[in-house]
Design an enzyme around this catalytic site. Sequence first.
Site, PDB file in Angstrom:
ATOM      1  N   ARG A  75       0.846  -1.178   0.000  1.00 41.06           N
ATOM      2  CA  ARG A  75       0.000   0.000   0.000  1.00 41.06           C
ATOM      3  C   ARG A  75       0.885   1.233   0.000  1.00 41.06           C
ATOM      4  NH1 ARG A  75      -4.440   1.089   4.586  1.00 41.06           N
ATOM      5  NH2 ARG A  75      -2.586   1.468   5.800  1.00 41.06           N
ATOM      6  N   THR A 127      -0.805   7.593  -0.882  1.00 45.13           N
ATOM      7  CA  THR A 127      -2.110   7.526  -1.570  1.00 45.13           C
ATOM      8  C   THR A 127      -2.999   6.408  -1.009  1.00 45.13           C
ATOM      9  OG1 THR A 127      -1.320   5.922  -3.190  1.00 45.13           O
ATOM     10  CG2 THR A 127      -0.980   8.270  -3.702  1.00 45.13           C
ATOM     11  N   ASP A 168       0.824  -2.673  12.443  1.00 43.87           N
ATOM     12  CA  ASP A 168       1.232  -3.085  11.092  1.00 43.87           C
ATOM     13  C   ASP A 168       1.504  -4.589  11.102  1.00 43.87           C
ATOM     14  OD1 ASP A 168       2.921  -1.568   8.458  1.00 43.87           O
ATOM     15  OD2 ASP A 168       2.983  -3.731   8.813  1.00 43.87           O
ATOM     16  N   ASP A 219       4.985  -5.818   9.635  1.00 40.05           N
ATOM     17  CA  ASP A 219       6.110  -5.479  10.520  1.00 40.05           C
ATOM     18  C   ASP A 219       6.104  -6.339  11.778  1.00 40.05           C
ATOM     19  OD1 ASP A 219       7.233  -3.588   8.875  1.00 40.05           O
ATOM     20  OD2 ASP A 219       6.204  -1.900   9.804  1.00 40.05           O
TER      21      ASP A 219
END
Length: 209
Positions: free
Chosen positions: A104, A108, A200, A203
Amino acid sequence: MSKVHVIDHPLVQHKLTMIRDKTTGSKDFRELVNEVALLMAYEVTRDLPLEEVEVETPICATKGYTIAGKKIGVIPILRAGLGMVEGILQLIPTAKVGHIGLYRDPDTLQPVEYYCKLPSDSHERDYIVIDPMLATGGSAAAAISYVKNIGCASIKLMCLLAAPEGIEYMQKIHPDVDIYTAAVDEKLNDMGYIIPGLGDAGDRLFGTK
Ligand code: PRP
Ligand code: URA
């Protein structure tokens, strides 16, 4: 309109809470994500068709059932989807695994594709697309569009957490694809992260932060 199946089994909810916990390190996070994926796969495959077969027990012949119909494929969206593969393969060891690489764009929030490799007989398979996070829905929708474009019609999406925004987007773009999730969270924040979420996923799985 596609259905949203929330897997509220106590074991799934217990493990999901441990996954959300910020003090859970990568080793435990990885194990828990795979365990939840295994438990969820049990529900995702609940409607697989069966066919009657003859089987000889050591005592006598009887009828039994085997899974009929098309073969199953699993498609993790890289990277974080990789964390769910082993759990699913423990339940469905003959499933083939395709990979779709998307990340991603942080500005944006649009998905950027960087890799794709699917089984050569993809059009004959029932697919489960997996990714722990359904946030804006952009990544899952793009991956599923890709899979449909090569001729696959039977697709389910399995995630750990879904935001209402991602569910709405998926149902708009792919109203034929059912969504399986362990929880529907509150909303997205300004950065496109799920609130309360788990942070995340990539991560935390791979220890990259
Ligand atoms: C995360 C997650 C999904 C995507 C969800 O991946 O694993 O693929 O974001 O967001 P969306 O619904 O708004 O598209 P990320 O882009 O962080 O890549 P990674 O798995 O490589 O960390
Ligand atoms: N991707 C993640 O890994 N976490 C989120 O909360 C949203 C997208």
